[in-house]
Write an enzyme that holds these catalytic residues in place. Sequence first.
Site, PDB file in Angstrom:
ATOM      1  N   ASP A  56      -2.559 -33.448 -52.479  1.00 37.99           N
ATOM      2  CA  ASP A  56      -3.307 -33.678 -53.712  1.00 37.99           C
ATOM      3  C   ASP A  56      -2.653 -34.783 -54.550  1.00 37.99           C
ATOM      4  O   ASP A  56      -1.433 -34.975 -54.478  1.00 37.99           O
ATOM      5  CB  ASP A  56      -3.353 -32.368 -54.504  1.00 37.99           C
ATOM      6  CG  ASP A  56      -4.504 -32.342 -55.491  1.00 37.99           C
ATOM      7  OD1 ASP A  56      -5.293 -33.309 -55.523  1.00 37.99           O
ATOM      8  OD2 ASP A  56      -4.614 -31.363 -56.235  1.00 37.99           O
ATOM      9  N   ARG A  77      -3.168 -23.913 -56.629  1.00 37.95           N
ATOM     10  CA  ARG A  77      -4.388 -23.284 -56.101  1.00 37.95           C
ATOM     11  C   ARG A  77      -4.393 -23.406 -54.587  1.00 37.95           C
ATOM     12  O   ARG A  77      -3.780 -24.324 -54.037  1.00 37.95           O
ATOM     13  CB  ARG A  77      -5.643 -24.041 -56.585  1.00 37.95           C
ATOM     14  CG  ARG A  77      -5.967 -23.989 -57.997  1.00 37.95           C
ATOM     15  CD  ARG A  77      -7.368 -24.598 -58.201  1.00 37.95           C
ATOM     16  NE  ARG A  77      -7.343 -26.056 -58.192  1.00 37.95           N
ATOM     17  CZ  ARG A  77      -7.101 -26.798 -59.257  1.00 37.95           C
ATOM     18  NH1 ARG A  77      -6.863 -26.226 -60.429  1.00 37.95           N
ATOM     19  NH2 ARG A  77      -7.106 -28.111 -59.172  1.00 37.95           N
ATOM     20  N   ARG A  79       1.676 -27.618 -51.769  1.00 38.86           N
ATOM     21  CA  ARG A  79       0.620 -28.367 -52.462  1.00 38.86           C
ATOM     22  C   ARG A  79       1.277 -29.323 -53.440  1.00 38.86           C
ATOM     23  O   ARG A  79       2.137 -28.921 -54.237  1.00 38.86           O
ATOM     24  CB  ARG A  79      -0.340 -27.437 -53.207  1.00 38.86           C
ATOM     25  CG  ARG A  79      -1.466 -28.240 -53.865  1.00 38.86           C
ATOM     26  CD  ARG A  79      -2.583 -27.407 -54.398  1.00 38.86           C
ATOM     27  NE  ARG A  79      -3.670 -28.281 -54.838  1.00 38.86           N
ATOM     28  CZ  ARG A  79      -4.953 -27.990 -54.794  1.00 38.86           C
ATOM     29  NH1 ARG A  79      -5.336 -26.838 -54.301  1.00 38.86           N
ATOM     30  NH2 ARG A  79      -5.865 -28.822 -55.217  1.00 38.86           N
ATOM     31  N   SER A 122      -7.541 -23.531 -53.019  1.00 36.26           N
ATOM     32  CA  SER A 122      -8.725 -24.373 -52.812  1.00 36.26           C
ATOM     33  C   SER A 122      -9.379 -24.168 -51.450  1.00 36.26           C
ATOM     34  O   SER A 122      -9.700 -25.138 -50.752  1.00 36.26           O
ATOM     35  CB  SER A 122      -8.383 -25.861 -53.007  1.00 36.26           C
ATOM     36  OG  SER A 122      -7.989 -26.092 -54.339  1.00 36.26           O
ATOM     37  N   SER A 147     -12.064 -31.241 -47.246  1.00 37.85           N
ATOM     38  CA  SER A 147     -12.573 -29.869 -47.320  1.00 37.85           C
ATOM     39  C   SER A 147     -14.099 -29.875 -47.221  1.00 37.85           C
ATOM     40  O   SER A 147     -14.741 -30.916 -47.436  1.00 37.85           O
ATOM     41  CB  SER A 147     -12.138 -29.211 -48.630  1.00 37.85           C
ATOM     42  OG  SER A 147     -12.961 -29.652 -49.686  1.00 37.85           O
ATOM     43  N   SER A 148     -14.650 -28.701 -46.938  1.00 37.43           N
ATOM     44  CA  SER A 148     -16.117 -28.636 -46.847  1.00 37.43           C
ATOM     45  C   SER A 148     -16.746 -28.921 -48.213  1.00 37.43           C
ATOM     46  O   SER A 148     -17.924 -29.227 -48.297  1.00 37.43           O
ATOM     47  CB  SER A 148     -16.570 -27.286 -46.273  1.00 37.43           C
ATOM     48  OG  SER A 148     -15.632 -26.279 -46.488  1.00 37.43           O
ATOM     49  N   LEU A 207       5.580 -32.197 -31.912  1.00 37.54           N
ATOM     50  CA  LEU A 207       4.830 -31.632 -33.035  1.00 37.54           C
ATOM     51  C   LEU A 207       3.342 -31.473 -32.703  1.00 37.54           C
ATOM     52  O   LEU A 207       2.750 -32.369 -32.095  1.00 37.54           O
ATOM     53  CB  LEU A 207       4.982 -32.588 -34.235  1.00 37.54           C
ATOM     54  CG  LEU A 207       4.165 -32.254 -35.477  1.00 37.54           C
ATOM     55  CD1 LEU A 207       4.810 -31.108 -36.248  1.00 37.54           C
ATOM     56  CD2 LEU A 207       4.032 -33.479 -36.386  1.00 37.54           C
ATOM     57  N   HIS A 240      -6.100 -43.013 -51.768  1.00 38.59           N
ATOM     58  CA  HIS A 240      -6.278 -42.408 -50.435  1.00 38.59           C
ATOM     59  C   HIS A 240      -5.595 -43.266 -49.367  1.00 38.59           C
ATOM     60  O   HIS A 240      -4.994 -42.738 -48.437  1.00 38.59           O
ATOM     61  CB  HIS A 240      -7.762 -42.235 -50.113  1.00 38.59           C
ATOM     62  CG  HIS A 240      -8.446 -41.255 -51.031  1.00 38.59           C
ATOM     63  ND1 HIS A 240      -7.908 -40.035 -51.331  1.00 38.59           N
ATOM     64  CD2 HIS A 240      -9.630 -41.318 -51.705  1.00 38.59           C
ATOM     65  CE1 HIS A 240      -8.723 -39.382 -52.165  1.00 38.59           C
ATOM     66  NE2 HIS A 240      -9.765 -40.141 -52.403  1.00 38.59           N
TER      67      HIS A 240
HETATM   68  C1  FPP Z   1      -6.779 -35.145 -52.631  1.00 30.57           C
HETATM   69  O1  FPP Z   1      -6.411 -36.022 -53.689  1.00 30.57           O
HETATM   70  C2  FPP Z   1      -6.889 -35.866 -51.372  1.00 30.57           C
HETATM   71  C3  FPP Z   1      -7.990 -35.896 -50.542  1.00 30.57           C
HETATM   72  C4  FPP Z   1      -9.237 -35.170 -50.818  1.00 30.57           C
HETATM   73  C5  FPP Z   1      -8.014 -36.704 -49.321  1.00 30.57           C
HETATM   74  C6  FPP Z   1      -6.780 -36.623 -48.471  1.00 30.57           C
HETATM   75  C7  FPP Z   1      -6.818 -37.788 -47.555  1.00 30.57           C
HETATM   76  C8  FPP Z   1      -5.764 -38.570 -47.256  1.00 30.57           C
HETATM   77  C9  FPP Z   1      -4.362 -38.317 -47.709  1.00 30.57           C
HETATM   78  C10 FPP Z   1      -6.057 -39.776 -46.443  1.00 30.57           C
HETATM   79  C11 FPP Z   1      -5.512 -39.846 -45.089  1.00 30.57           C
HETATM   80  C12 FPP Z   1      -5.565 -38.635 -44.260  1.00 30.57           C
HETATM   81  C13 FPP Z   1      -5.483 -38.682 -42.909  1.00 30.57           C
HETATM   82  C14 FPP Z   1      -5.344 -37.406 -42.153  1.00 30.57           C
HETATM   83  C15 FPP Z   1      -5.513 -39.943 -42.186  1.00 30.57           C
HETATM   84  P1  FPP Z   1      -7.422 -36.200 -54.902  1.00 30.57           P
HETATM   85  O2  FPP Z   1      -8.341 -37.310 -54.567  1.00 30.57           O
HETATM   86  O3  FPP Z   1      -8.090 -34.893 -55.187  1.00 30.57           O
HETATM   87  O4  FPP Z   1      -6.439 -36.596 -56.065  1.00 30.57           O
HETATM   88  P2  FPP Z   1      -6.627 -36.250 -57.625  1.00 30.57           P
HETATM   89  O5  FPP Z   1      -6.596 -34.748 -57.751  1.00 30.57           O
HETATM   90  O6  FPP Z   1      -5.453 -36.910 -58.264  1.00 30.57           O
HETATM   91  O7  FPP Z   1      -7.951 -36.840 -58.044  1.00 30.57           O
END
Ligand code: FPP
Length: 254
Positions: free
Chosen positions: A24, A198, A192, A200, A69-70, A135, A41
Amino acid sequence: MSDEARSPLTPRDRLPRHVAIVMDGNGRWAQQRSLPRTAGHREGARTVRRVVQACNERGIEVLTLFAFSSENWRRPRREVEVLMNLFLTTLRSEIRRLDTANIRLRFIGDPGAFSATLQSYIVKAQQRTAGNTGLTLVIAANYGGRWDIAQAARRVAEDVAAGRLQPADVTPAVLHPYTCLSDLPELDLFIRTAGEQRISNFLLWQLAYTELYFTDRLWPDFDVDDLEAACAAFASRQRRFGLTAEQIARGGHA
Ligand code: FPP
């Protein structure tokens, strides 16, 4: 951190065997730099590479990452598109490296909603790395803990309807093999990032006896020292699995 300041590594026999992470804080990392959320991201994908490599080198057996997530489909369309592209390009660019590093790739979740191209890369990546013994990297994509329990219950119901199981036979132990990850070591440590405390809708069934660890660090900033700190916190805890501390001291017996 300098080598002098670094605390000793957690001994291998006290490391978690299976770690799961809710990655997160990508959006906040980007906002702090006045960048679009999608830049967060992209930086998060770099952290994934670092953490996967560290887990593989440290001998952690399974790393499960919550990639999508879904519920994430409800994000702005552009952000979903960028995430899908990022999964595809990361899979394309990393698969050879993962394979060479003896990492086995697995996906959990419902792939049906992904593009045909992404679905075919997912199948190919799993096939290519299936025999690797380092792994196991599990990517939870279009995954939800309630979805997992529901798909397990549906398949149990099918077995009941076909006469292979009796309703009275359905216990947690009987349901367990129908859930995702049941063939892998139990989930020891849940991490997390970004200060939220959470679950989630992540691995609801699998989290029953998992140690929870929360850090304020935003995912793009999460590094090997943060992983070590989480492992050290895990190693310092006494896991009781419903027993008393005295029973544990006596070797887990009454
Ligand atoms: C949550 O941060 C993150 C995600 C929903 C996407 C996770 C994806 C990656 C780390 C990209 C690469 C993954 C792989 C497996 C190649 P957020 O956007 O909810 O952050 P915020 O809470 O600060 O808005």
